[in-house]
Design a protein around this motif. Structure first.
Motif, PDB file in Angstrom:
ATOM      1  N   VAL A 155      41.996  37.999  57.926  1.00 31.94           N
ATOM      2  CA  VAL A 155      42.606  36.932  57.504  1.00 31.94           C
ATOM      3  C   VAL A 155      41.710  36.215  56.156  1.00 31.94           C
ATOM      4  O   VAL A 155      40.702  36.338  56.411  1.00 31.94           O
ATOM      5  CB  VAL A 155      42.688  35.815  58.777  1.00 31.94           C
ATOM      6  CG1 VAL A 155      43.344  34.694  58.037  1.00 31.94           C
ATOM      7  CG2 VAL A 155      43.669  36.543  59.627  1.00 31.94           C
ATOM      8  N   GLU A 156      42.364  36.137  55.140  1.00 35.00           N
ATOM      9  CA  GLU A 156      41.791  35.463  53.916  1.00 35.00           C
ATOM     10  C   GLU A 156      42.334  34.065  53.863  1.00 35.00           C
ATOM     11  O   GLU A 156      43.637  34.138  53.514  1.00 35.00           O
ATOM     12  CB  GLU A 156      41.972  36.464  52.639  1.00 35.00           C
ATOM     13  CG  GLU A 156      41.285  36.151  51.636  1.00 35.00           C
ATOM     14  CD  GLU A 156      39.735  36.781  51.896  1.00 35.00           C
ATOM     15  OE1 GLU A 156      39.026  36.141  51.065  1.00 35.00           O
ATOM     16  OE2 GLU A 156      39.668  37.632  52.692  1.00 35.00           O
ATOM     17  N   LEU A 157      41.394  33.160  53.806  1.00 33.00           N
ATOM     18  CA  LEU A 157      41.754  31.731  53.435  1.00 33.00           C
ATOM     19  C   LEU A 157      41.528  31.101  52.232  1.00 33.00           C
ATOM     20  O   LEU A 157      40.508  31.513  51.634  1.00 33.00           O
ATOM     21  CB  LEU A 157      40.993  30.989  54.660  1.00 33.00           C
ATOM     22  CG  LEU A 157      41.318  31.113  56.058  1.00 33.00           C
ATOM     23  CD1 LEU A 157      40.447  30.230  57.034  1.00 33.00           C
ATOM     24  CD2 LEU A 157      42.746  30.515  56.400  1.00 33.00           C
ATOM     25  N   PHE A 158      42.262  30.502  51.579  1.00 31.16           N
ATOM     26  CA  PHE A 158      42.368  29.705  50.281  1.00 31.16           C
ATOM     27  C   PHE A 158      42.599  28.297  50.534  1.00 31.16           C
ATOM     28  O   PHE A 158      43.770  27.752  50.984  1.00 31.16           O
ATOM     29  CB  PHE A 158      43.398  30.233  49.280  1.00 31.16           C
ATOM     30  CG  PHE A 158      43.283  31.727  49.157  1.00 31.16           C
ATOM     31  CD1 PHE A 158      42.504  32.069  48.200  1.00 31.16           C
ATOM     32  CD2 PHE A 158      44.262  32.574  49.859  1.00 31.16           C
ATOM     33  CE1 PHE A 158      42.264  33.543  48.135  1.00 31.16           C
ATOM     34  CE2 PHE A 158      44.171  34.049  49.887  1.00 31.16           C
ATOM     35  CZ  PHE A 158      43.065  34.426  48.857  1.00 31.16           C
ATOM     36  N   CYS A 159      41.505  27.382  50.493  1.00 30.67           N
ATOM     37  CA  CYS A 159      41.547  26.069  50.675  1.00 30.67           C
ATOM     38  C   CYS A 159      41.713  25.128  49.603  1.00 30.67           C
ATOM     39  O   CYS A 159      41.381  25.445  48.475  1.00 30.67           O
ATOM     40  CB  CYS A 159      40.034  25.517  51.522  1.00 30.67           C
ATOM     41  SG  CYS A 159      39.816  26.503  52.900  1.00 30.67           S
ATOM     42  N   GLU A 160      42.355  24.018  49.821  1.00 30.31           N
ATOM     43  CA  GLU A 160      42.811  23.196  48.605  1.00 30.31           C
ATOM     44  C   GLU A 160      41.951  21.890  49.109  1.00 30.31           C
ATOM     45  O   GLU A 160      42.407  21.113  50.082  1.00 30.31           O
ATOM     46  CB  GLU A 160      44.343  22.945  48.500  1.00 30.31           C
ATOM     47  CG  GLU A 160      44.962  24.082  47.928  1.00 30.31           C
ATOM     48  CD  GLU A 160      44.778  24.521  46.679  1.00 30.31           C
ATOM     49  OE1 GLU A 160      44.186  23.672  46.132  1.00 30.31           O
ATOM     50  OE2 GLU A 160      45.127  25.616  46.340  1.00 30.31           O
ATOM     51  N   GLU A 161      40.867  21.686  48.406  1.00 29.21           N
ATOM     52  CA  GLU A 161      40.061  20.277  48.945  1.00 29.21           C
ATOM     53  C   GLU A 161      40.692  19.020  48.806  1.00 29.21           C
ATOM     54  O   GLU A 161      40.680  18.127  49.640  1.00 29.21           O
ATOM     55  CB  GLU A 161      38.690  20.329  48.045  1.00 29.21           C
ATOM     56  CG  GLU A 161      37.841  21.582  48.433  1.00 29.21           C
ATOM     57  CD  GLU A 161      37.341  21.753  49.971  1.00 29.21           C
ATOM     58  OE1 GLU A 161      37.263  20.860  50.489  1.00 29.21           O
ATOM     59  OE2 GLU A 161      37.059  22.783  50.347  1.00 29.21           O
ATOM     60  N   GLN A 162      41.502  18.876  47.592  1.00 29.16           N
ATOM     61  CA  GLN A 162      41.965  17.652  47.498  1.00 29.16           C
ATOM     62  C   GLN A 162      43.190  17.322  48.289  1.00 29.16           C
ATOM     63  O   GLN A 162      43.300  16.248  48.739  1.00 29.16           O
ATOM     64  CB  GLN A 162      42.441  17.465  45.873  1.00 29.16           C
ATOM     65  CG  GLN A 162      43.551  18.414  45.516  1.00 29.16           C
ATOM     66  CD  GLN A 162      42.934  19.676  45.214  1.00 29.16           C
ATOM     67  OE1 GLN A 162      41.708  20.207  45.335  1.00 29.16           O
ATOM     68  NE2 GLN A 162      44.097  20.798  44.604  1.00 29.16           N
ATOM     69  N   ASP A 163      43.737  18.512  48.761  1.00 32.92           N
ATOM     70  CA  ASP A 163      44.975  18.047  49.727  1.00 32.92           C
ATOM     71  C   ASP A 163      44.631  18.220  51.216  1.00 32.92           C
ATOM     72  O   ASP A 163      45.537  18.154  51.896  1.00 32.92           O
ATOM     73  CB  ASP A 163      46.047  18.995  49.549  1.00 32.92           C
ATOM     74  CG  ASP A 163      46.688  18.778  47.974  1.00 32.92           C
ATOM     75  OD1 ASP A 163      46.736  17.392  47.292  1.00 32.92           O
ATOM     76  OD2 ASP A 163      47.081  19.701  47.383  1.00 32.92           O
ATOM     77  N   GLN A 164      43.281  18.612  51.534  1.00 32.56           N
ATOM     78  CA  GLN A 164      42.891  18.882  52.745  1.00 32.56           C
ATOM     79  C   GLN A 164      43.897  20.007  53.545  1.00 32.56           C
ATOM     80  O   GLN A 164      44.026  19.712  54.785  1.00 32.56           O
ATOM     81  CB  GLN A 164      42.714  17.605  53.587  1.00 32.56           C
ATOM     82  CG  GLN A 164      41.991  16.594  53.207  1.00 32.56           C
ATOM     83  CD  GLN A 164      40.473  17.082  53.296  1.00 32.56           C
ATOM     84  OE1 GLN A 164      40.311  17.570  54.631  1.00 32.56           O
ATOM     85  NE2 GLN A 164      39.596  17.145  52.508  1.00 32.56           N
ATOM     86  N   THR A 165      44.428  20.906  52.790  1.00 32.63           N
ATOM     87  CA  THR A 165      45.250  21.947  53.283  1.00 32.63           C
ATOM     88  C   THR A 165      44.682  23.333  52.866  1.00 32.63           C
ATOM     89  O   THR A 165      43.942  23.366  51.912  1.00 32.63           O
ATOM     90  CB  THR A 165      46.825  21.785  52.754  1.00 32.63           C
ATOM     91  OG1 THR A 165      46.865  21.771  51.446  1.00 32.63           O
ATOM     92  CG2 THR A 165      47.437  20.544  53.177  1.00 32.63           C
TER      93      THR A 165
END
Length: 632
Positions: A155-165
């Motif tokens: 599983v490869e995760l891609f985080c969006e720090e500004q949206d907390q998603t």
């Protein structure tokens, strides 16, 4: 229809271009069917193959590959596929290309035409941070465990720090099992109304739930981190593309394996041929060994028979000489007694008697000297007999040793050929990288070298024994000649059962008896002498060979040809008795001296009418010596 004929069953490499025209014309006039009902193509020259549905490119590649195939393929097979390649290029080039073009896409593509991201991947979006644990965003292990039912690889995760998603890409296996798991993965989200379609509708206010689906062309071309990642790590493929690639890989593997099987079969055929040649060679060697052994055995028996006959003749000569000496002694004794009676006669008679006594004494002295010489001759005979017996025993020992060495040599040759066969099999079937097989081959080569050295040693020893055996045979033959020469006068002058017979000499009695029946006594002697001399000269003629060959119990022998013109003339002119005497002498010459055709001496048992054995001659000599000692 199939295109074949007797005259085309075998063609050479140089005739391929010429032969190609016949199947090519048959393809053009429709004798060979290339198109299937469903529009695919087939190879009419590979009717037994499972796959008979090709697209134009694959069938052209198949025909070209067989036409330029390996050397083990038959020339006819290359020519037919060369014709097929020409037909596809010249006659079906444009039509096939158009036929194989994909149809215009319909508004709703089928499942086979949907473009999927390859390798199979799933997309998960709207992953929000859990207020209590804070692990849902950054922990891929959590999502591996969450989706473990679908057996993800990673599983490869891609985080969006500004949206907390965060967003995730789930990787599945490349095979159909992975495809099935990805579909189940997508159905899970569709059942919970969190599919891609719902995500597109709820994107503005999605809530806290996650959305997921099977990645397709829209995701591959999408903007953002997931689209970039999919374009970097994968590609778009339809299910048909994947199936065709799998088929093509499988066919390539099958073709490669088929070629390897053909090469292995050809190698096995060559090895089988070599094995058959070696087996035939070994069979011939064994047959030659049996034949030589039988000939050696027969020659040995013949030598023993000749030695026995030689000693028998010696003993017969000795006995004959002893009888003559005894007869002369009795005669002298009688004359001595007569002279004693006449001592009372006149002085003249006395003088005469004195002279006769003196002569008698001289004769007695001569007889004593003769007796002494006879004793010396007896000792020499015994010495010769002992030497011959000893030499015969040595020769028999050497013969037995030679037979053992011959058997050992044949056994070594068989073992060597068997080792060579094993080594050849291991060279062709063994893996060069297998250390155990290499060690075994090294041990077998070392064993083979040792056995070859042993065989060479046996060969040298065998040659030495053969030379010694020949020397012994020559010595025995020379001793036999000396023994016959020494006893010739003794045995011929005696009236005993053992004597020396002149082999090949016609019996004069037959001619004399027949002449006495036809002529007077004076004429009979002359006629008998003339007839005997004439036929004795005929026997010496090497150009006259009145014999024929017959086979008895698997053995061939020469017998008198009763249809010979000379023999028929002899029988008509002289009768059966003379005919028998001449044929007997002729058979003796053919047996004892076929090349020289002259009379030779032989020890003979007159009582039984055959050659005397060595045992009979020795017994005769010892009996004669014992009788002489008793009389003295």
């Amino acid at each position: 229809m199939e295109y074949s004929s007797d005259e085309e069953s075998g063609i050479s490499e140089s005739e391929i271009e010429e032969y190609m025209e016949k199947p090519y014309q048959a393809l053009r006039n429709g004798s060979y069917k290339v198109r299937n009902i469903n529009g695919t193509l087939r190879c009419p020259f590979c009717a037994g193959k499972k796959k008979q549905e090709y697209v134009y490119k694959d069938l052209l590649q198949h025909a070209s590959g067989v036409a330029k195939g390996a050397a083990h393929r038959r020339a006819k097979q290359k020519a037919t596929h060369l014709a097929l390649a020409k037909y596809l290029t010249v006659d079906l080039g444009n039509g096939a290309a158009q036929t194989n073009q994909p149809p215009e896409p319909e508004p709703q593509p089928t499942e086979q035409e949907v473009l999927y991201c390859w390798p199979w991947v799933g997309v998960v979006v709207n992953i929000v941070k859990n207020a209590e644990t804070g692990k849902q965003v950054a922990d891929s292990g959590f999502w591996m465990k969450t989706f473990s039912k679908y057996k993800p690889l990673s599983v490869e995760l891609f985080c969006e720090e500004q949206d907390q998603t965060a967003q995730a890409v789930v990787h599945f296996e490349k095979g159909w099992t992975g495809f099935k798991n990805a579909v189940e993965f997508e159905k899970y989200f569709e059942a919970g109304r969190h599919s891609r379609k719902q995500w597109m509708a709820d994107k503005e206010s999605p809530g806290s739930g996650i959305y997921g689906w099977f990645a397709r062309a829209d995701d591959y071309h999408a903007e953002g981190k997931i689209g970039d990642y999919l374009r970097q790590k994968g590609e778009l493929k339809t299910l048909s593309d994947i199936v065709n690639e799998a088929k093509q890989d499988k066919e390539t593997l099958v073709g490669k394996l088929a070629n390897e099987i053909d090469m292995n079969n050809q190698t096995l055929d060559e090895m089988q041929s070599k094995f058959n040649e070696k087996t035939l060679s070994l069979s011939r060697m064994l047959e030659e060994k049996d034949r030589l052994h039988q000939a050696f055995y027969e020659e040995t028996r013949k030598m023993q028979r000749i030695a026995r006959d030689h000693v028998r003749r010696i003993l017969e000569e000795q006995e004959k000489m002893n009888h003559e000496l005894e007869s002369k002694k009795r005669q002298l004794d009688w004359r001595a007694r007569e002279l004693s009676k006449r001592e009372v006669l006149t002085e003249r008679e006395r003088q005469k008697l004195e002279e006769e006594k003196q002569q008698n004494d001289e004769r007695n002295n001569s007889l004593v000297m003769a007796s002494m010489e006879q004793q010396k001759a007896d000792k020499n005979v015994l010495r010769l007999v002992e030497e011959q017996k000893r030499e015969k025993e040595e020769a028999l020992k050497k013969i037995l040793q030679l037979e053992k060495e011959l058997d050992a040599r044949q056994k070594l040759q068989l073992e060597i050929e068997e080792l060579k066969g094993k080594i050849e099999v291991m060279k062709h079937l063994g893996d060069d990288d297998d250390a155990a097989i290499q060690r075994k081959m090294k041990e077998m080569n070392e064993e083979l070298r040792q056995k070859i050295e042993d065989m060479n040693d046996l060969e040298d020893m065998n040659q030495t024994l053969v030379v010694k055996q020949r020397q012994s045979n020559d010595e025995l033959q020379e001793a036999r000649k000396v023994l016959i020469a020494g006893l010739l006068d003794l045995l011929q002058s005696s009236r005993t059962n053992i004597g020396i017979k002149r082999m090949g000499e016609i019996d004069d009695k037959a001619f004399l008896n027949e002449s006495k029946r036809r002529f007077t006594d004076e004429e009979a002697l002359v006629k008998a002498s003339e007839g005997s001399s004439l036929w004795q000269e005929n026997l010496k003629d090497p150009a006259w060979h009145p014999f024929r060959i017959r086979e008895i119990n698997g053995k061939t022998e020469e017998i008198i040809d009763e249809e010979d013109e000379k023999l028929k003339q002899l029988k008509e002119e002289w009768g059966d008795e003379v005919y028998k005497a001449v044929t007997v002498a002729l058979q003796e010459l053919n047996e004892y001296n076929p090349s020289g055709r002259y009379v030779i001496n032989e020890l003979w048992n007159y009582k039984e009418g055959r050659k005397a054995t060595l045992k009979e001659v020795i017994n005769y000599i010892f009996k004669s010596l014992k009788s002489l000692k008793r009389k003295r």
